[in-house]
Design an enzyme around this catalytic site. Structure first.
Site, PDB file in Angstrom:
ATOM      1  N   VAL A  46     -19.357  -2.071   5.352  1.00  0.00           N
ATOM      2  CA  VAL A  46     -20.660  -1.477   5.661  1.00  0.00           C
ATOM      3  C   VAL A  46     -21.700  -2.587   5.882  1.00  0.00           C
ATOM      4  CG1 VAL A  46     -22.517   0.025   4.811  1.00  0.00           C
ATOM      5  CG2 VAL A  46     -20.128   0.619   4.348  1.00  0.00           C
ATOM      6  N   CYS A  47     -21.609  -3.635   5.092  1.00  0.00           N
ATOM      7  CA  CYS A  47     -22.613  -4.702   5.110  1.00  0.00           C
ATOM      8  C   CYS A  47     -22.890  -5.291   6.497  1.00  0.00           C
ATOM      9  CB  CYS A  47     -22.231  -5.809   4.135  1.00  0.00           C
ATOM     10  SG  CYS A  47     -22.087  -5.247   2.425  1.00  0.00           S
ATOM     11  N   PRO A  48     -21.871  -5.665   7.273  1.00  0.00           N
ATOM     12  CA  PRO A  48     -22.206  -6.276   8.567  1.00  0.00           C
ATOM     13  C   PRO A  48     -22.899  -5.312   9.518  1.00  0.00           C
ATOM     14  CG  PRO A  48     -19.827  -5.982   8.378  1.00  0.00           C
ATOM     15  CD  PRO A  48     -20.422  -5.675   7.023  1.00  0.00           C
TER      16      PRO A  48
ATOM     17  N   ILE B 215     -26.556  -5.653   8.459  1.00  0.00           N
ATOM     18  CA  ILE B 215     -27.086  -6.990   8.738  1.00  0.00           C
ATOM     19  C   ILE B 215     -27.329  -7.158  10.236  1.00  0.00           C
ATOM     20  CG2 ILE B 215     -26.598  -9.462   8.613  1.00  0.00           C
ATOM     21  CD1 ILE B 215     -24.873  -8.730   6.072  1.00  0.00           C
TER      22      ILE B 215
END
Length: 180
Positions: A52-54, A57
């Protein structure tokens, strides 16, 4: 957890700079005094090399110019080191062109001071802070580790805060303000 009206804590963290400079391996220090007098968007993600993070970002990075147009700097933070951030940027196609710095909260000091460290997971929750030029938190939101944020909504909230007016639900820049 710190909230609206609280002073954003002091910090001094190593970072991978945004833009092409970030791919060279030259780290920088970013502190609460960096970009003094500007609005700051500080968002946390749990860990590098996740799923999920990228998406978040990259989405914040794509809006970096719009935040800059609003005299706002964007700082992304996780508990990973600057070396891990650099490695992730170098090996994740979508992060190679990232325009925002990636700050390393490896001692978990900033995430702990803000109260966004997940005790169960040992990582920062998906926390988002909008901080005014005086260092006062004006907006905060926290998502579960499994749910990504909407950077467009953060931009909308920033527009509303910077308007210094009463803004109704779903207000967007250019729309009418409420008149008491």
């Amino acid at each position: 957890m710190l909230t609206v009206g609280d002073k954003f804590p002091e910090f001094d963290l190593a970072a991978v700079p945004g833009g092409p400079e970030g791919l060279k391996g030259d780290f920088v220090q970013i502190s609460d005094k960096t970009d003094a007098g500007k609005w700051k968007l500080v968002f946390f993600w749990p860990k590098d090399f996740t799923f999920v993070c990228p998406t978040e970002i990259v989405a914040f990075g794509k809006l970096a110019g719009e935040f800059k147009d609003r005299d706002t700097v964007v700082y992304g933070v996780s508990i990973d080191s600057e070396f891990v951030h650099l490695n992730w940027r170098l090996h994740h196609e979508d992060l190679k062109g990232l325009q925002i710095p990636m700050l390393a909260d490896i001692k978990r000091e900033l995430s702990t001071a803000l109260g966004v460290l997940s005790p169960a997971a040992g990582v920062a929750n998906r926390a988002t802070f909008l901080v005014d030029p005086e260092g006062i938190i004006r907006h905060v939101s926290v998502n579960d580790l499994s749910v990504g944020r909407n950077p467009q909504e953060v931009l909308r909230i920033l527009d509303a805060l910077q308007s210094d007016e009463l803004c109704p639900c779903n207000w967007k820049q250019g729309e009418a303000f409420l008149k008491p």
